[in-house]
Motif scaffolding. Sequence first.
Motif, PDB file in Angstrom:
ATOM      1  N   ARG A  56      -2.262  36.527  43.299  1.00  0.00           N
ATOM      2  CA  ARG A  56      -1.216  37.525  43.499  1.00  0.00           C
ATOM      3  C   ARG A  56      -0.207  37.060  44.536  1.00  0.00           C
ATOM      4  NH1 ARG A  56      -1.789  43.970  44.858  1.00  0.00           N
ATOM      5  NH2 ARG A  56       0.178  44.238  45.926  1.00  0.00           N
ATOM      6  N   LEU A  57      -0.684  36.526  45.647  1.00  0.00           N
ATOM      7  CA  LEU A  57       0.207  36.124  46.731  1.00  0.00           C
ATOM      8  C   LEU A  57       0.999  34.871  46.363  1.00  0.00           C
ATOM      9  CD1 LEU A  57      -2.113  36.820  49.790  1.00  0.00           C
ATOM     10  CD2 LEU A  57      -0.353  38.308  48.801  1.00  0.00           C
ATOM     11  N   TYR A  58       0.353  33.951  45.642  1.00  0.00           N
ATOM     12  CA  TYR A  58       1.072  32.764  45.186  1.00  0.00           C
ATOM     13  C   TYR A  58       2.219  33.166  44.267  1.00  0.00           C
ATOM     14  CZ  TYR A  58       2.145  28.713  42.305  1.00  0.00           C
ATOM     15  OH  TYR A  58       2.807  27.727  41.616  1.00  0.00           O
ATOM     16  N   ARG A  59       1.954  34.067  43.350  1.00  0.00           N
ATOM     17  CA  ARG A  59       2.997  34.502  42.432  1.00  0.00           C
ATOM     18  C   ARG A  59       4.120  35.221  43.174  1.00  0.00           C
ATOM     19  NH1 ARG A  59      -0.697  36.639  37.290  1.00  0.00           N
ATOM     20  NH2 ARG A  59      -0.683  34.648  36.144  1.00  0.00           N
ATOM     21  N   ALA A  60       3.769  35.994  44.189  1.00  0.00           N
ATOM     22  CA  ALA A  60       4.802  36.665  44.987  1.00  0.00           C
ATOM     23  C   ALA A  60       5.678  35.639  45.692  1.00  0.00           C
ATOM     24  CB  ALA A  60       4.149  37.594  46.011  1.00  0.00           C
ATOM     25  N   ALA A  61       5.049  34.620  46.287  1.00  0.00           N
ATOM     26  CA  ALA A  61       5.815  33.575  46.973  1.00  0.00           C
ATOM     27  C   ALA A  61       6.697  32.817  45.999  1.00  0.00           C
ATOM     28  CB  ALA A  61       4.868  32.613  47.688  1.00  0.00           C
ATOM     29  N   ARG A  62       6.133  32.452  44.864  1.00  0.00           N
ATOM     30  CA  ARG A  62       6.882  31.655  43.909  1.00  0.00           C
ATOM     31  C   ARG A  62       8.035  32.433  43.300  1.00  0.00           C
ATOM     32  NH1 ARG A  62       8.329  29.583  39.479  1.00  0.00           N
ATOM     33  NH2 ARG A  62       8.099  27.368  38.955  1.00  0.00           N
ATOM     34  N   SER A  63       7.886  33.743  43.198  1.00  0.00           N
ATOM     35  CA  SER A  63       8.974  34.555  42.648  1.00  0.00           C
ATOM     36  C   SER A  63      10.207  34.515  43.543  1.00  0.00           C
ATOM     37  CB  SER A  63       8.509  36.011  42.476  1.00  0.00           C
ATOM     38  OG  SER A  63       8.409  36.689  43.718  1.00  0.00           O
ATOM     39  N   ILE A  64      10.007  34.166  44.811  1.00  0.00           N
ATOM     40  CA  ILE A  64      11.134  34.067  45.744  1.00  0.00           C
ATOM     41  C   ILE A  64      11.650  32.636  45.842  1.00  0.00           C
ATOM     42  CG2 ILE A  64      11.889  34.452  48.126  1.00  0.00           C
ATOM     43  CD1 ILE A  64      11.210  37.005  46.527  1.00  0.00           C
ATOM     44  N   VAL A  65      10.756  31.662  46.033  1.00  0.00           N
ATOM     45  CA  VAL A  65      11.207  30.285  46.269  1.00  0.00           C
ATOM     46  C   VAL A  65      11.397  29.491  44.982  1.00  0.00           C
ATOM     47  CG1 VAL A  65      10.140  30.250  48.542  1.00  0.00           C
ATOM     48  CG2 VAL A  65       8.848  29.406  46.576  1.00  0.00           C
ATOM     49  N   ALA A  66      10.811  29.955  43.867  1.00  0.00           N
ATOM     50  CA  ALA A  66      10.985  29.325  42.552  1.00  0.00           C
ATOM     51  C   ALA A  66      10.602  27.847  42.546  1.00  0.00           C
ATOM     52  CB  ALA A  66      12.423  29.506  42.058  1.00  0.00           C
ATOM     53  N   ASP A  67       9.554  27.505  43.263  1.00  0.00           N
ATOM     54  CA  ASP A  67       9.096  26.120  43.308  1.00  0.00           C
ATOM     55  C   ASP A  67       7.603  26.121  43.610  1.00  0.00           C
ATOM     56  OD1 ASP A  67       9.866  23.061  43.714  1.00  0.00           O
ATOM     57  OD2 ASP A  67       8.541  23.616  45.370  1.00  0.00           O
ATOM     58  N   ASP A  68       6.827  25.373  42.808  1.00  0.00           N
ATOM     59  CA  ASP A  68       5.374  25.386  42.958  1.00  0.00           C
ATOM     60  C   ASP A  68       4.929  24.910  44.339  1.00  0.00           C
ATOM     61  OD1 ASP A  68       5.268  26.246  40.376  1.00  0.00           O
ATOM     62  OD2 ASP A  68       4.344  24.459  39.540  1.00  0.00           O
ATOM     63  N   SER A  69       5.409  23.737  44.741  1.00  0.00           N
ATOM     64  CA  SER A  69       4.964  23.154  46.012  1.00  0.00           C
ATOM     65  C   SER A  69       5.378  24.006  47.201  1.00  0.00           C
ATOM     66  CB  SER A  69       5.526  21.737  46.166  1.00  0.00           C
ATOM     67  OG  SER A  69       5.005  20.886  45.171  1.00  0.00           O
ATOM     68  N   GLU A  70       6.614  24.489  47.182  1.00  0.00           N
ATOM     69  CA  GLU A  70       7.074  25.309  48.305  1.00  0.00           C
ATOM     70  C   GLU A  70       6.329  26.635  48.358  1.00  0.00           C
ATOM     71  OE1 GLU A  70      11.183  26.323  50.688  1.00  0.00           O
ATOM     72  OE2 GLU A  70      11.297  25.762  48.564  1.00  0.00           O
ATOM     73  N   ALA A  71       5.969  27.155  47.202  1.00  0.00           N
ATOM     74  CA  ALA A  71       5.182  28.391  47.172  1.00  0.00           C
ATOM     75  C   ALA A  71       3.824  28.174  47.832  1.00  0.00           C
ATOM     76  CB  ALA A  71       5.014  28.879  45.737  1.00  0.00           C
ATOM     77  N   GLU A  72       3.224  27.017  47.626  1.00  0.00           N
ATOM     78  CA  GLU A  72       1.952  26.715  48.281  1.00  0.00           C
ATOM     79  C   GLU A  72       2.145  26.598  49.788  1.00  0.00           C
ATOM     80  OE1 GLU A  72      -0.398  23.591  46.678  1.00  0.00           O
ATOM     81  OE2 GLU A  72      -0.084  24.189  44.590  1.00  0.00           O
TER      82      GLU A  72
END
Length: 229
Positions: free
Chosen positions: A39-55
């Motif tokens: 859930r939190l990874y998807r929330a982060a990725r929805s903002i930064v739109a990048d897999d590595s940066e979301a991690e």
Amino acid sequence: MHKHKPEPLETASDAELVSRALARDQLAVRTLIQRYNRRLYRAARSIVADDSEAEDVLQEAYLRAFAALGTFRAESTLATWLTRIVLNEAFQRVRRRIDMPISAIGRDGRQMQMADVIPFPASSRPAIDPERAMAQTELCRIVESAIDALPQDFRAVLVARVVEGMSVEETAAAFDLLPETVKTRLHRARKLLKDALAEHLGPHFGDVFPFDGKRCERITDAVVCRLGF
């Protein structure tokens, strides 16, 4: 001898896990991370739109969250509290990205810092990631690309409501929005996606942006390590 059998961590309540985590129970920390990783990874990725940066965002947000865990007063759910921390970190990343001079891109040390925490292979990531190969078909890649193309405000609400299945109230609380605003943004996001995605793609939304298996374990191990266990 103390014979009280503790509650299994997988089924323990958030409150029990928080209590154990505050007592520096490593297994409780791991369980909390794994419970909310996707859930939190998807929330982060929805903002930064990048897999590595979301991690990256996820790791830093977890460190902030566990440092402040003693301040959690259950005025909202733990999931909402964690989501807000992740979103704050993600928005800060986006603002820094916008403010960063072009000459500084690529030499800010982010990849080096990640490498110190997460042991990537010497030749970066494997050419074929079995987890993603299994979880993502060409259809899912089309869905991800279409979602990434949405404006950030619409993308974030769409991921929260449709991909992750959060309620209107949960989404409004996490993003500090009115429920009516959540509904409006979701409606507009769906309208923008109408030409790219047919209605029969709906059942496949649960498979996009996978964050299980090795990726979930990697983040869990990294956060536990940085917390000093």
